[in-house]
Design an enzyme around this catalytic site. Structure first.
Site, mmCIF file in Angstrom:
data_model
loop_
_atom_site.group_PDB
_atom_site.id
_atom_site.type_symbol
_atom_site.label_atom_id
_atom_site.label_comp_id
_atom_site.label_asym_id
_atom_site.label_seq_id
_atom_site.Cartn_x
_atom_site.Cartn_y
_atom_site.Cartn_z
ATOM 1 N N HIS A 82 -11.274 -4.724 10.058
ATOM 2 C CA HIS A 82 -11.803 -4.501 8.716
ATOM 3 C C HIS A 82 -13.039 -3.635 8.719
ATOM 4 O O HIS A 82 -13.737 -3.580 7.719
ATOM 5 C CB HIS A 82 -12.159 -5.838 8.060
ATOM 6 C CG HIS A 82 -10.976 -6.596 7.558
ATOM 7 N ND1 HIS A 82 -10.186 -7.354 8.382
ATOM 8 C CD2 HIS A 82 -10.448 -6.700 6.327
ATOM 9 C CE1 HIS A 82 -9.224 -7.904 7.667
ATOM 10 N NE2 HIS A 82 -9.350 -7.531 6.415
ATOM 11 N N GLU B 42 0.823 -1.219 0.000
ATOM 12 C CA GLU B 42 0.000 0.000 0.000
ATOM 13 C C GLU B 42 0.852 1.261 0.000
ATOM 14 O O GLU B 42 0.612 2.175 -0.775
ATOM 15 C CB GLU B 42 -0.912 0.042 1.236
ATOM 16 C CG GLU B 42 -2.262 -0.605 1.040
ATOM 17 C CD GLU B 42 -2.171 -2.099 1.116
ATOM 18 O OE1 GLU B 42 -1.119 -2.596 1.523
ATOM 19 O OE2 GLU B 42 -3.150 -2.766 0.749
#
Lengths: 427, 367
Positions: B159, B90
């Site tokens: 999440h 990322e």
């Protein structure tokens, strides 16, 4: 001449030299650009693994020595090039010394990181670039800006926080940006500039392959230090740059110290150039106190990138004569180590080379010194007399979009449309 | 300020959101229905075909057709040079996107969920958001960061976080959060065309929902303005602001309230930064009461900003204290019943509206 870090605490190892005629060759990817992983798997071969293991580590000083001894009649540089290199290095040194003076007089403030001692790296690399090539740097970016062509007045004004600075005083010492000279900062976080540089290299490749600008061969240089080579982003970008064969050169300015953390205390394997081949690109070590050697390596690495052969990792062994920043008391470094590197001052070395090889006379070099002093003094005067930013400048430049309402279907900013009213959204 | 539902939930309202009947006054006959997923896919497709500088980058966006199938078909259409499958890096690929944007390309960076954007947040904030300011306008960053945000179903604490408040507090970013298909298409097209960094917060549970769209929305030049909220349903008694999935809940709550004679005005924020303070304040000046609804953590949330803004600008118009409804102040639990309690439900909104109207007991007649 030894390339060992004689004052550091780790031992040297004999380098394996490879013939420069057959640089590292990978298994050819089937697509010119970013092949899909499916394609890469099919083309894996033992040849690929073998060539990686044989290593592309080269002691370039040895290579350069061989080259010069073979051609005794031709020197590495012409007179013009020599004077240009000398002037650029003296410029960097004089500018940084002036910064220190100004800081202690209170004209400059905040964090200021000076580049004294490392000029050979900046000059050796950046003077080979074209205007459209980009340079991405760290907080130690004044000399990268100057080498790339940003005027001394603009840099000094930026440091003083005046509105005539290259970023109108809004960036500061650590954030030098210049669209015109393709200098992309100026990043305070270490490792932050490396993905940015990789993105700039990506753009160059994209422009050539997707946008069909056939002559776009812009190269990007990413400068960063030894401490950054332990950071995750460095490895992520080595991987992606090699994977996608981006036109970038990763230049490590290994000055052995990250503030007060010695490189050998922080790194499991201190030889940074070895990390290149692990990702499939050549890793080269060069004496960063010798501008001519740096220049030779840079020519090869930049040439590689321009030809589309992919990235290179170059580790320059260099040293900063001052502390990490002007606020650093610099107590941890051994004075013997500092003396050792002070004796290898790149400016003195180049001066000696120019005079011994009759490329320039003492008087010419002194004239350059004087000229640079005048340029730097003029920059200080200009910065002193420049105005500070107006109050209205505080809220400017947050967005490129003037009012933040975005772009309409006709392609113009919505706020320019006289029918765009306040109130609820009407499509 | 939390309202934790202890009553039984209304059927499967957590899993499926019935599109309430919004005020469809601005479009003509809403003939066609498309899912939010189709809306996003078509927006990406059209913008990529209109401008060759737009490219996609992210994990699994190419050969996998998108982790949530948003980028389905785009690899086949535009090729691997424009739809890039990245390694799991990322920080690396976000930085590469920002570097490409510095040079005028228009990357659309997908985060598989916005939770993973935390690994890249240095580049979103420090190199994307701040660059135009630090370079005094020389370097603008026309990049879009998109992906699902907020809670899904049973995915656990790491999440499920909502990042609207974090990104919206940073100057230099635009933060958008669509609700229905029209929002998704219009806001994503506006984001891709925009010269500034945009954080585009979608919602995984809304991807499969269908909403009616007019022909105008399906036109390829359609885009919505940034910084403008939409009044989904007009009312006169209480203002309810929401974004993303909570708009659906607020609309359902409004229907329930109507039976008790409370007419709620539901505002779909669409744009968290810049926040459309004028619409919100105009509405509160009309209704005199405010409830803000969001899914994220309550402290320093989007609702806190809206409440402060209303108290600062419309204090004299308020007839009741402003109230925030937010997720529970805990990391998202896994057990299904705990998860339901940790996210606002329709009843929480209904009860809060009634509290604001000083009606704990439903009245037979209208006020």
């Amino acid at each position: 001449m030894s390339t060992a870090f004689s004052a550091a605490k780790f031992s040297t190892q004999p380098f394996s030299t490879i013939s420069h005629d057959s640089p590292l060759v990978f298994a050819k990817p089937t697509s010119q650009f970013f092949g899909s992983t499916r394609k890469l798997r099919l083309t894996s071969s033992s040849k690929f693994n073998l060539s990686r293991r044989s290593g592309t580590v080269v002691a370039v000083s040895d290579y350069v020595k061989q080259k010069t001894s073979k051609s005794t009649t031709s020197l590495l540089i012409t007179k013009e090039e020599g004077l240009e290199l000398y002037e650029d290095m003296v410029f960097g040194r004089a500018f940084e010394d002036m910064c220190a003076q100004m800081y202690y007089r209170g004209k400059m403030f905040g964090f200021v990181h000076l580049y004294n001692g490392q000029e050979a790296v900046s000059t050796g690399f950046i003077k080979l670039l074209k205007q459209q090539d980009s340079v991405v740097s760290t907080y130690r970016d004044h000399v990268h800006a100057l080498s790339k062509g940003v005027p001394a007045r603009a840099v000094m004004s930026e440091l003083f926080g005046k509105t005539t600075g290259c970023c109108r005083g809004q960036g500061g010492s650590m954030h030098m940006f210049s669209r015109e000279h393709n200098l992309l900062g100026g990043f305070a976080f270490i490792g932050e500039g490396i993905p940015i540089a990789t993105g700039a290299a990506f753009t160059s490749k994209y422009k050539r392959e997707v946008l069909k600008e056939a002559d776009c061969d812009h190269v990007t240089l990413a400068f960063f230090g030894d401490g950054t080579c332990n950071n995750g982003q460095f490895f992520e970008c080595l991987n992606m740059a090699a994977l996608w064969k981006l036109p970038i050169v990763f230049v490590v300015e290994n000055n052995l110290w990250a503030i007060g953390m010695s490189h050998s205390r922080a790194t499991s394997d201190p030889q940074i150039y070895k990390k290149g081949p692990a990702f499939g690109m050549p890793g080269i070590h060069v004496d960063g106190m010798d501008v001519l050697k740096v220049r030779e390596v840079a020519k090869e690495a930049i040439g590689r990138a321009r030809r589309g052969e992919g990235p290179t990792l170059v580790e320059c062994e260099t040293y900063r004569f001052r502390g990490h920043s002007l606020a650093d008391p610099d107590e941890l470094r051994d004075p013997a180590e500092k003396d050792h590197y002070a004796a290898r001052d790149p400016i003195r070395a180049l001066k000696k080379y120019l005079i011994e090889n009759s490329l320039a006379s003492e008087a010419e070099l002194k004239a350059i010194d004087k000229k640079i002093d005048e340029v730097v003094e003029d920059a200080v005067e200009f910065a002193d007399e420049s105005p500070i930013p107006a109050r209205s400048q505080l809220l400017e430049n947050v967005f490129a979009d003037p009012r933040g309402f975005g772009i309409g279907p006709d392609g113009r900013y919505r706020c320019e449309d006289p029918k765009f009213t306040e109130g609820t959204a009407r499509v | 300020m939390l309202a934790i539902s202890r009553q039984r939930i209304l059927g499967q309202s957590f899993q499926k959101i019935r599109p309430a009947v919004p005020g469809l006054r601005s479009y003509s006959s809403a003939a066609k229905q498309i899912t939010v997923r189709e809306a996003l896919n078509s927006a990406l497709d059209e913008e990529m075909s209109a401008d060759p500088k737009v490219f996609l980058m992210g994990e699994e966006v190419g050969e996998y057709q998108g982790a949530y199938k948003i980028t389905k078909g785009l690899l086949e259409k535009y090729g691997p040079e424009r739809v890039l499958d990245t390694p799991i890096t990322e920080a690396g690929f976000t930085g590469i996107g920002v570097g490409a944007a510095y040079y005028g390309l228009k990357p659309v960076v997908e985060f598989m969920t916005f939770n993973f954007s935390m690994q890249a947040i240095d580049h979103i904030i420090n190199s994307a958001a701040k660059s135009n300011y630090m370079s005094a306008g020389q370097i603008s960053v026309p990049i879009v960061f998109r992906g699902p945000n907020g809670a899904a179903a049973g995915v656990g604490a790491q999440h499920s976080q909502c990042y609207a408040a974090w990104y919206a507090s940073c100057p230099g970013l635009k933060v958008l959060s669509p609700y229905n298909s029209e929002d998704a298409r219009g806001l994503l097209k506006a984001a891709i065309r925009d010269p500034d960094p945009v954080v585009f917060l979608e919602n995984e549970l809304l991807y499969g929902e269908s909403y009616p769209v007019s022909d105008e929305v399906l036109d390829s030049s359609f885009c919505l303005p940034i910084g403008k909220a939409k009044i989904e349903r007009e009312g006169k008694d209480v203002t309810i602001t929401a974004f993303s999935k909570m708009v659906g809940y607020a609309l359902k709550a409004a229907e329930i309230l109507e039976k008790d004679g409370i007419y709620a005005e539901v505002i779909n924020l669409r744009s968290i930064r810049p926040l459309d303070r004028s619409t919100i304040n105009a509405s509160v000046r009309k209704t005199n009461r405010l409830i803000t609804v969001e899914e994220g953590f309550p402290q320093h949330g989007v609702g806190a900003e809206i409440c402060a803004s209303v108290v600062e600008e419309s204090f004299a118009y308020l007839d009741a204290p402003v109230e925030r409804i937010a997720g529970a102040d805990v990391p998202m639990p896994y057990a299904a019943n705990l998860e339901r309690m940790a996210v606002p439900q329709v009843e929480d909104i209904v009860r809060a509206a009634k509290r604001a109207c000083y009606r704990s007991v439903p009245l037979a007649a209208t006020a």
